[in-house]
Design an enzyme around this catalytic site. Structure first.
Site, mmCIF file in Angstrom:
data_model
loop_
_atom_site.group_PDB
_atom_site.id
_atom_site.type_symbol
_atom_site.label_atom_id
_atom_site.label_comp_id
_atom_site.label_asym_id
_atom_site.label_seq_id
_atom_site.Cartn_x
_atom_site.Cartn_y
_atom_site.Cartn_z
ATOM 1 N N HIS A 262 0.823 -1.205 0.000
ATOM 2 C CA HIS A 262 0.000 0.000 0.000
ATOM 3 C C HIS A 262 0.856 1.253 0.000
ATOM 4 O O HIS A 262 0.620 2.199 -0.769
ATOM 5 C CB HIS A 262 -0.938 0.004 1.222
ATOM 6 N N ARG B 169 30.136 -3.629 -16.663
ATOM 7 C CA ARG B 169 31.268 -4.067 -15.847
ATOM 8 C C ARG B 169 30.883 -5.253 -14.961
ATOM 9 O O ARG B 169 30.165 -5.100 -13.977
ATOM 10 C CB ARG B 169 31.758 -2.911 -14.983
ATOM 11 N N GLU C 250 43.575 -1.208 -24.701
ATOM 12 C CA GLU C 250 44.032 -0.323 -23.633
ATOM 13 C C GLU C 250 45.537 -0.442 -23.379
ATOM 14 O O GLU C 250 46.070 0.137 -22.443
ATOM 15 C CB GLU C 250 43.259 -0.636 -22.345
ATOM 16 N N ARG D 33 32.055 -6.921 -20.121
ATOM 17 C CA ARG D 33 33.480 -7.163 -19.908
ATOM 18 C C ARG D 33 33.660 -8.156 -18.770
ATOM 19 O O ARG D 33 33.092 -7.975 -17.687
ATOM 20 C CB ARG D 33 34.191 -5.844 -19.580
ATOM 21 N N CYS E 7 35.003 3.564 -24.775
ATOM 22 C CA CYS E 7 34.201 3.721 -23.568
ATOM 23 C C CYS E 7 34.979 4.596 -22.583
ATOM 24 O O CYS E 7 36.132 4.302 -22.272
ATOM 25 C CB CYS E 7 33.855 2.379 -22.946
ATOM 26 N N SER F 201 40.173 4.424 -22.802
ATOM 27 C CA SER F 201 41.040 5.608 -22.948
ATOM 28 C C SER F 201 41.891 5.873 -21.704
ATOM 29 O O SER F 201 43.008 6.400 -21.822
ATOM 30 C CB SER F 201 40.205 6.840 -23.295
ATOM 31 N N ASN F 202 41.408 5.504 -20.519
ATOM 32 C CA ASN F 202 42.203 5.756 -19.312
ATOM 33 C C ASN F 202 43.495 4.949 -19.299
ATOM 34 O O ASN F 202 44.592 5.481 -19.142
ATOM 35 C CB ASN F 202 41.384 5.434 -18.058
ATOM 36 N N ASP F 203 43.360 3.616 -19.461
ATOM 37 C CA ASP F 203 44.557 2.773 -19.449
ATOM 38 C C ASP F 203 45.441 3.039 -20.664
ATOM 39 O O ASP F 203 46.674 3.008 -20.560
ATOM 40 C CB ASP F 203 44.164 1.293 -19.397
#
Length: 806
Positions: free
Chosen positions: A421, A511, A681, A579, A752, A703-705
């Protein structure tokens, strides 16, 4: 042959056009019995009194003038709502049934017994108002229901109580809010054969996700015993979710959520000399077991789809399972009244920017955030002390609480589920609510400044103090189409359905490690080698988590598959790229039982991570469990849109070894349409892109790694922060070359990361490179989509439109 008596009609003689005669609830029951029984949906038999019987009762007892006079006094402010309701209900309870109506009800009850071969059968007696269960107003729980009614005398008494319940305080208040004239609303009574769910279970289901409006799942709540506890929110039920588009294939099991509820008590039949029903504690076995089997869940979900298709709209359905026959029934069906009326084109999102400590958590109802002072109400006797604009905190609510719920900024209850409810009314009122918090009444106090957040997925949070929030409104229809695919990065299964209205081209990065960390919680090797586990505390915790699994490794596979299924369902049949786990060793070690199985490394960022783990004896059996979950996701559940992606693959030899291990575990690239991608990467992925493209169907640039390893910059170093630049010419050279090489080899390539949303010129650079897709966080999607559209128009020699300039 139709009944001659005007006061009673058998349910099978009714249809949805009969609302004026028997109210919304009974008309719907007749509609289902008459039209859906042949499609396998079971509905208990019964009959309904007509509105003619209601008015006959009113006129026989001379109640019209007295009711009208009472409402005139209420409108004039001479009496309070409670006095008005009590006065009118007393008139009904003192009244007597006209002889003809009483004879019709008694005769029909006797005939019902004859039809099922028993005398004095147990029945459910339910109210069905002519202004109830309509597409624009649910009137949830406004009138009374009486269960396990047996014998003619008790039946007539229960029917009289049903008539009186048309004038409960909550019903009077709700009709006034919805603009219904009290003197033009009548009540029908449904009398149905009882389903012995006191020996089995019961609950509620919706043919749409009640929080996000995602229209491709069925949500089912279930508890042991009779269903009233679920409806009222008195018990914490099991919750199941089923993906509708895959239900037609009977070989699949598209169950995407199974959440065990506490279910500490259940409603059963009362004693012979006492009340009709009573609550009793559940056993430990009942508390630790699911009410429904997978087959039952799928059957109910298919029924929900049939009912929804018949009515042409999302539906709110009550069901029951008989413990004596194991047979399922639908006992009510009414239109869903919140998400079905929502403007699908306009998406409002809330984002919590800063917040205080978490004080409590529970189920998230709605998607909004509200701050205010807590007002703790122990029970209905304290309702008068509620302070307008406060956040209502209580154990549970029932329809008597509606008047103060309407004056609250948000609602928190200790008990209940998504179909309770409190949850239904909160949605109708547009209020954020956290339901089933468990300990909110214990940890919060009156006048405490708190924030109720329902903007973070399926779990709702109560934070200390007033949080800083950001509210964004987007018209989905104004988002431009693009040739370059713009996808979403998703990790949290509980939040996956929040974004279904965004016209994303799928999920570019799901992830797995988030699902393992938050939904599985156990290191897979601690399950594979459970007997050798030395950490006794971790061992005890694992025993508790896996208690319903004969094979402990099945716990990992089952929980992981269910978590990933919600991510796969959000954009089905568009691609969802999952991944495989990419924890670093220090992160793996934090999982339950994980420390024993992980080496201590100086630099985990470039250590034992990604592909190197999957063929190593240290983790290979753990990776096999990941593969089992992915295989189940694709083949048993039916999510063939899932693409598997391998992270941190350093060499061609390593790629071959990982693909071989996957094949050993039933995931063979190209078989049953399976595509396998690789993260790009590491510089070696670019240098040997053509060779990698012969082994994988696509690349996703991390792109980070890639920036970190191209520039030799620790991305976590504050000292080197200014050197970490994804737009450095060396990094851009890497990206440009891998896009070219991948396309020449016939492989797809995407990116990504946050760079396209943080830097407009970077998004333009990616479009210039001819990248196939970019995947961004949901809150960045609209901005990136506009930037991509603008660049594509410019490259085609067209002027940018106003909508692109964001």
């Amino acid at each position: 042959m139709k009944s001659a008596a005007p006061h009673v009609i058998w349910l099978e003689e009714l249809g949805k056009e009969d609302v004026p005669r028997v109210g919304g609830k009974n008309a719907s029951l007749g509609e289902m019995i008459r039209n859906l029984g042949k499609q396998g949906i079971h509905t208990p038999p019964g009959f309904a009194t007509t509105t003619d019987a209601y008015w006959a009762f009113v006129d026989f007892n001379g109640l019209r003038d007295a009711i009208a006079a009472t409402f005139r006094r209420l409108d004039a402010g001479e009496i309070e709502l409670s006095e008005a309701g009590e006065t009118i209900r007393a008139l009904f309870l003192r009244g007597k049934w006209p002889d003809e109506a009483a004879r019709s009800i008694a005769a029909s009850y006797a005939e019902l017994g004859q039809r099922v071969g028993r005398s004095k059968v147990e029945v459910a007696v339910r109210s069905s108002a002519t202004a109830e269960d309509l597409p624009h107003a649910s009137f949830a729980g406004q009138q009374e229901t009486f269960l396990n009614v047996r014998g003619e005398r008790d039946l007539l008494r229960a029917c009289r109580k049903c008539l009186a319940s048309l004038f409960t305080d909550r019903a009077i208040s709700y009709r006034a809010t919805q603009g219904f004239d009290h003197m033009k609303v009548a009540l029908s009574i449904g009398v149905q054969l009882m389903v012995r769910s006191d020996l089995g279970g019961a609950g509620v289901m919706f043919s749409v996700d009640t929080e996000t409006g995602f229209d491709r799942v069925v949500v089912i709540d279930a508890a042991w015993g009779l269903g009233e506890n679920v409806v009222k929110g008195a018990v914490d039920p099991d919750e199941y979710q089923v993906f509708k588009p895959l239900l037609q294939n009977l070989t699949l099991k598209p169950i995407v959520q199974k959440k065990l509820g506490a279910k500490t008590f259940k409603m059963v039949y009362g004693t012979e000399d006492g009340a009709f029903t009573r609550n009793v504690p559940t056993s430990k076995v009942e508390q630790s077991s699911f009410v429904l089997s997978d087959d039952d869940i799928l059957t109910l979900a298919r029924w929900a789809c049939v009912i929804e298709a018949h009515y042409g709209r999302p539906m709110d359905i009550e069901w029951a399972k008989a413990g004596d026959t194991a047979k399922l029934y639908v006992v009510q069906a009414r239109p869903e009244t919140v998400q079905s009326r929502r403007d699908a084109a306009n998406l409002r999102t809330y984002r919590v920017l800063s917040k205080g400590p978490t004080l409590a958590r529970g189920l998230s109802i709605g998607e909004a955030v509200a701050s205010g002072r807590a007002c703790l109400i122990e029970d209905a006797s304290q309702i008068s002390r509620f302070v307008d604009g406060s956040i209502l905190v209580t154990k549970t609510t029932d329809p008597d609480w509606v008047p103060i719920m309407k004056r609250a900024a948000a609602i928190v209850t200790d008990h209940g589920g998504r179909t309770s409810h409190a949850a239904i009314i909160s949605r109708e009122l547009g209020l954020p609510a956290v339901i089933g918090a468990g300990n909110a009444m214990a940890v919060l106090h009156d006048l405490q400044e708190i924030t109720v957040s329902c903007a973070e997925g399926g779990e709702g949070y109560i934070y200390e103090g007033a949080a800083k929030i950001e509210v964004t409104e987007v018209n989905v229809d104004s988002i431009p189409a693009t040739q370059t695919k713009v996808m979403l990065n998703l990790a949290n299964p509980a939040a996956a359905f929040r974004w279904w209205r965004l016209p994303a081209d799928g999920v570019g990065l799901a992830r797995m490690e988030f699902v393992i960390s938050n939904h599985v919680k156990i290191h897979p090797m601690a399950l594979v080698q459970f007997d050798d586990l030395k950490d006794q505390e971790a061992k005890s915790a694992i025993v508790e988590l896996t208690q319903n699994y004969a094979d402990r490794t099945e716990y990992f596979v089952d929980r992981l598959a269910l978590g990933l299924a919600r991510l796969a369902a959000a954009y089905y049949p568009k691609p969802v790229i999952i991944r495989t786990s990419d924890f670093k060793t220090n992160e793996y070690a934090h999982l339950l039982g994980g420390a024993q199985f992980e080496p201590q490394e100086e630099n985990p960022m470039i250590g034992f991570r990604g592909a190197s783990r999957y063929y190593s004896p240290r983790y290979r059996p753990g990776f096999a469990l990941e593969c089992r979950a992915l295989k189940r996701l694709r083949e048993d559940m039916g999510f063939s849109n899932v693409i598997v992606m391998i992270p941190f693959c350093r060499s061609i030899r390593e790629a071959d070894r990982v693909l071989a291990v996957m094949a050993e575990n039933g995931l063979r690239r190209g078989e049953d349409g399976l595509e396998v991608y690789v993260m790009c990467e590491i510089p070696s992925n670019v240098v040997l892109a053509r060779q990698f493209a012969q082994r994988f169907d696509g690349f996703s640039i991390g792109s980070n790694d890639l920036t970190q390893l191209t520039l030799g910059v620790d991305r976590d170093s504050a000292e080197l922060a200014e050197l970490f630049d994804e737009q450095d010419e060396a990094v851009k050279w890497m990206i440009r070359n891998v896009v070219t090489a991948a396309h020449e080899a016939g492989a797809k390539v995407g990116l990504c990361g946050q760079a396209p949303s943080d830097h407009p010129e970077f998004a333009e650079f990616l479009v210039e490179c001819g990248i196939d897709s970019m995947s961004v966080s949901p809150d960045s999607f609209v901005v990136v989509k506009h930037r991509v559209a603008q660049k594509e128009r410019m490259m085609q020699g067209e002027p940018a439109t106003l909508s692109d300039k964001v």
